[in-house]
Motif scaffolding. Structure first.
Motif, mmCIF file in Angstrom:
data_model
loop_
_atom_site.group_PDB
_atom_site.id
_atom_site.type_symbol
_atom_site.label_atom_id
_atom_site.label_comp_id
_atom_site.label_asym_id
_atom_site.label_seq_id
_atom_site.Cartn_x
_atom_site.Cartn_y
_atom_site.Cartn_z
ATOM 1 N N GLU A 1 -19.665 -105.281 31.288
ATOM 2 C CA GLU A 1 -20.265 -104.155 30.554
ATOM 3 C C GLU A 1 -21.777 -104.075 30.701
ATOM 4 N N GLY A 2 -22.316 -104.718 31.735
ATOM 5 C CA GLY A 2 -23.756 -104.637 31.989
ATOM 6 C C GLY A 2 -24.597 -105.190 30.862
ATOM 7 N N ARG A 3 -24.139 -106.246 30.204
ATOM 8 C CA ARG A 3 -24.892 -106.822 29.076
ATOM 9 C C ARG A 3 -26.099 -107.628 29.566
ATOM 10 N N SER A 4 -27.032 -107.812 28.648
ATOM 11 C CA SER A 4 -28.181 -108.681 28.939
ATOM 12 C C SER A 4 -27.684 -110.120 28.995
ATOM 13 N N LEU A 5 -28.503 -111.012 29.566
ATOM 14 C CA LEU A 5 -28.085 -112.415 29.658
ATOM 15 C C LEU A 5 -27.839 -112.994 28.261
ATOM 16 N N LYS A 6 -28.709 -112.621 27.307
ATOM 17 C CA LYS A 6 -28.568 -113.144 25.943
ATOM 18 C C LYS A 6 -27.203 -112.717 25.355
ATOM 19 N N ALA A 7 -26.875 -111.437 25.562
ATOM 20 C CA ALA A 7 -25.602 -110.928 25.027
ATOM 21 C C ALA A 7 -24.414 -111.597 25.724
ATOM 22 N N GLN A 8 -24.567 -111.885 27.018
ATOM 23 C CA GLN A 8 -23.484 -112.573 27.739
ATOM 24 C C GLN A 8 -23.266 -113.975 27.177
ATOM 25 N N LEU A 9 -24.366 -114.671 26.882
ATOM 26 C CA LEU A 9 -24.240 -116.038 26.367
ATOM 27 C C LEU A 9 -23.563 -116.025 24.998
ATOM 28 N N ARG A 10 -23.877 -114.995 24.202
ATOM 29 C CA ARG A 10 -23.230 -114.859 22.891
ATOM 30 C C ARG A 10 -21.728 -114.612 23.087
ATOM 31 N N GLN A 11 -21.415 -113.752 24.033
ATOM 32 C CA GLN A 11 -20.011 -113.431 24.316
ATOM 33 C C GLN A 11 -19.251 -114.684 24.767
ATOM 34 N N ALA A 12 -19.919 -115.516 25.578
ATOM 35 C CA ALA A 12 -19.284 -116.741 26.068
ATOM 36 C C ALA A 12 -18.966 -117.671 24.903
ATOM 37 N N ASP A 13 -19.885 -117.728 23.956
ATOM 38 C CA ASP A 13 -19.682 -118.621 22.819
ATOM 39 C C ASP A 13 -18.603 -118.070 21.887
ATOM 40 N N GLN A 14 -18.683 -116.762 21.586
ATOM 41 C CA GLN A 14 -17.706 -116.173 20.662
ATOM 42 C C GLN A 14 -16.307 -116.157 21.268
ATOM 43 N N GLY A 15 -16.230 -116.024 22.568
ATOM 44 C CA GLY A 15 -14.925 -115.998 23.235
ATOM 45 C C GLY A 15 -14.325 -117.385 23.390
ATOM 46 N N LEU A 16 -15.004 -118.390 22.855
ATOM 47 C CA LEU A 16 -14.539 -119.779 22.894
ATOM 48 C C LEU A 16 -14.303 -120.265 24.323
ATOM 49 N N PHE A 17 -15.225 -119.869 25.226
ATOM 50 C CA PHE A 17 -15.149 -120.421 26.583
ATOM 51 C C PHE A 17 -15.662 -121.850 26.566
ATOM 52 N N ARG A 18 -15.062 -122.674 27.413
ATOM 53 C CA ARG A 18 -15.482 -124.077 27.469
ATOM 54 C C ARG A 18 -16.754 -124.204 28.319
ATOM 55 N N TYR A 19 -16.788 -123.454 29.421
ATOM 56 C CA TYR A 19 -17.922 -123.576 30.336
ATOM 57 C C TYR A 19 -18.637 -122.235 30.517
ATOM 58 N N CYS A 20 -19.897 -122.322 30.850
ATOM 59 C CA CYS A 20 -20.649 -121.122 31.210
ATOM 60 C C CYS A 20 -21.452 -121.430 32.478
ATOM 61 N N VAL A 21 -21.330 -120.535 33.449
ATOM 62 C CA VAL A 21 -22.111 -120.663 34.690
ATOM 63 C C VAL A 21 -23.074 -119.495 34.714
ATOM 64 N N ILE A 22 -24.351 -119.762 34.957
ATOM 65 C CA ILE A 22 -25.301 -118.643 35.049
ATOM 66 C C ILE A 22 -25.750 -118.504 36.499
ATOM 67 N N LEU A 23 -25.515 -117.328 37.067
ATOM 68 C CA LEU A 23 -25.920 -117.083 38.449
ATOM 69 C C LEU A 23 -27.147 -116.181 38.483
ATOM 70 N N GLY A 24 -28.158 -116.653 39.204
ATOM 71 C CA GLY A 24 -29.361 -115.841 39.420
ATOM 72 C C GLY A 24 -29.758 -115.971 40.882
ATOM 73 N N GLU A 25 -30.883 -115.414 41.190
ATOM 74 C CA GLU A 25 -31.329 -115.436 42.585
ATOM 75 C C GLU A 25 -31.376 -116.866 43.144
ATOM 76 N N ARG A 26 -31.882 -117.789 42.313
ATOM 77 C CA ARG A 26 -32.040 -119.180 42.752
ATOM 78 C C ARG A 26 -30.678 -119.801 43.097
#
Ligand code: HAM
Length: 442
Positions: free
Chosen positions: A361-386
């Motif tokens: 849904e084109g969310r900001s990174l902050k909103a994505q991290l919140r979604q990851a936590d609320q969705g009870l995901f075990r892991y989060c991977v953040i992909l950026g240019e680096r």
């Protein structure tokens, strides 16, 4: 807003659906161990099947069926129960499971136009099992034990097995006559429903819940006193086997059951804490049913579990716990990495069988991290240019707070044992030449 129909509740995620799946899963694996195979019949049948099978004088047929005429003018009925459809299918298709004894089970919705209340619905669900083709009391004992085993496997401890025998075509007429003679003298104490039962289905008066009726039949001749020798021997063997298995039960001479097809053994399981609708399963032998619907005389026995009622018990036994974390949220830190994050999530699902979600849904990174936590995901991977340049990303464990760097090409294999996947890559669906996690991708 258009609301759902009264008495036909929705079953919603996350909590309810999870319990339903647990109940279904327990039944499927347990029944398979007893050699029962699944049967799926249509939700509607010709009305006549239920009228003849369940019996014209029963509450179900008289008051509760959802009957309609289809566009061809045929009278059809939404199934109020699963036994008549199961034996109809068995008859129609011959013996569809090899061997003299056919063992089948079904899981699905049933429909009865009853007054909705706690534990009673108009669309409800049953898990049923039918053993068709044997008159042996060993089958009765195994069927009853299988049902008890299911409740035990689900961790339901506060359940009681009620057991009775109601005789067969040979001894039931005399049993009925003696009962009717006794009750006629006390007719004035009976409720209006029981007046009708007295004419149509007198033995049903025995399990009327109204106080006046219970008092009127309290001293009535017991079914056990009128049993013929074969019925007596049958019941004695069923009890002997239940005793041998250490299965406790209550002899309940009032247990007549609401469907006409029963013969000999009848049983019900009740659960504490459910109020008036405390029967979580019921069943019995029905040696005459198959003949009634036009087949050869064939003995059979089965039961059905009321799933909604069992779910109520499961909810009471274990209030929803803090959900377990699993799967991975693949976040993108910038617009450049959005496509790659989308593809990584796809590949993790396909290759590792892990629950994987990306930012749809084109969310900001902050909103994505919140979604990851609320969705009870075990892991989060953040992909950026680096990460795209280095081909590796930090995988954060949201439960533990730790973090590890994993090459993107190895991500699925790394996650499979850790995030709840199968890791066999069997679900991979990819267009010819499509990109993978380790490939070009953007
Ligand atoms: P039954 O006693 O009518 O038997 O239903 C079995 C179970 O379905 C009940 O014990 C109850 O848990 C559940 N049940 C029935 N009506 C409702 C309702 N309106 N709302 C919620 N739950 C309900 C039969 O259906 C037989 N076909 C069982 C059987 C199979 N006998 C031999 N084989």
């Amino acid at each position: 807003m258009i609301r759902g129909v009264r008495g036909a509740p929705d079953i919603l995620p996350p909590d309810s659906t999870a319990l339903w799946q647990r109940l279904e899963g327990a039944a499927r694996s347990l029944f398979a161990a007893y050699d029962y195979a699944e049967i799926r019949t249509p939700v509607f049948e010709r009305t006549e099947l239920f009228v003849r099978g369940i019996g014209e004088g029963t509450d179900i047929v008289e008051k509760e069926m959802y009957t309609f005429q289809d566009k061809g003018g045929e009278s059809l009925t939404l199934r109020p129960e699963g036994t008549a459809p199961a034996v109809r299918a068995w008859l129609e298709h011959g013996q569809f499971v090899k061997g003299a004894l056919t063992k089948v089970y079904y899981i699905g919705p049933m429909f009865r136009h009853e007054r909705p209340q706690a534990g009673r619905f108009r669309q409800f669900h049953q898990i049923g099992a039918e053993a068709i083709g044997s008159a042996s009391p060993e089958v009765d004992a195994e069927v009853i034990e299988m049902l008890g085993h299911l409740f035990c496997a689900l961790g339901l401890r506060d359940v009681t097995l009620h057991l009775n025998t109601i005789g067969d075509a040979a001894c039931r007429p005399a049993m009925r006559e003696r009962f009717v003679a006794y009750v006629r003298d006390r007719k004035d104490a009976l409720c209006a429903d029981c007046h009708v039962r007295l004419e149509k289905n007198p033995l049903r008066i025995m399990d009327c819940k109204r106080e006046g009726c219970q008092a009127a039949v309290a001293g009535a001749p017991k079914a056990a006193e009128s049993l013929c020798d074969p019925c007596r021997a049958h019941f004695a063997r069923v009890r002997e086997l239940l005793d041998a298995m250490g299965m406790p039960y209550v002899l309940n001479e009032r247990l007549v059951r609401g469907l006409d097809y029963y013969t000999r053994t009848t049983f019900e399981f009740t659960a504490a804490g459910l109020g008036a609708q405390n029967a979580i399963a019921g069943g019995g032998r029905y040696d005459g049913l198959i003949e009634t619907i036009g087949g050869p005389p064939t003995p059979a026995i089965g039961f059905a579990v009321g799933m909604e009622r069992v779910i109520l018990c499961l909810k009471a036994a274990a209030p929803p716990a803090e959900g377990r974390r699993d799967g991975v949220y693949v976040a993108n830190a910038d617009a450049v990495s959005a496509t790659r994050a989308f593809l990584v999530a796809r590949d993790v699902r396909a290759d590792a069988g892990v629950r994987a979600v990306s930012n749809l849904e084109g969310r900001s990174l902050k909103a994505q991290l919140r979604q990851a936590d609320q969705g009870l995901f075990r892991y989060c991977v953040i992909l950026g240019e680096r990460e795209l340049q280095s081909g590796a990303a930090a995988v954060k464990d949201l439960g533990q707070g730790s973090q590890e760097t994993v090459p993107l090409a190895d991500l699925a294999a790394w996650l499979a044992p850790r995030a709840g996947g199968h890791g066999r890559g069997e679900a991979r669906v990819r267009a010819e030449g499509g990109a993978g996690t380790g490939g070009a991708g953007e």
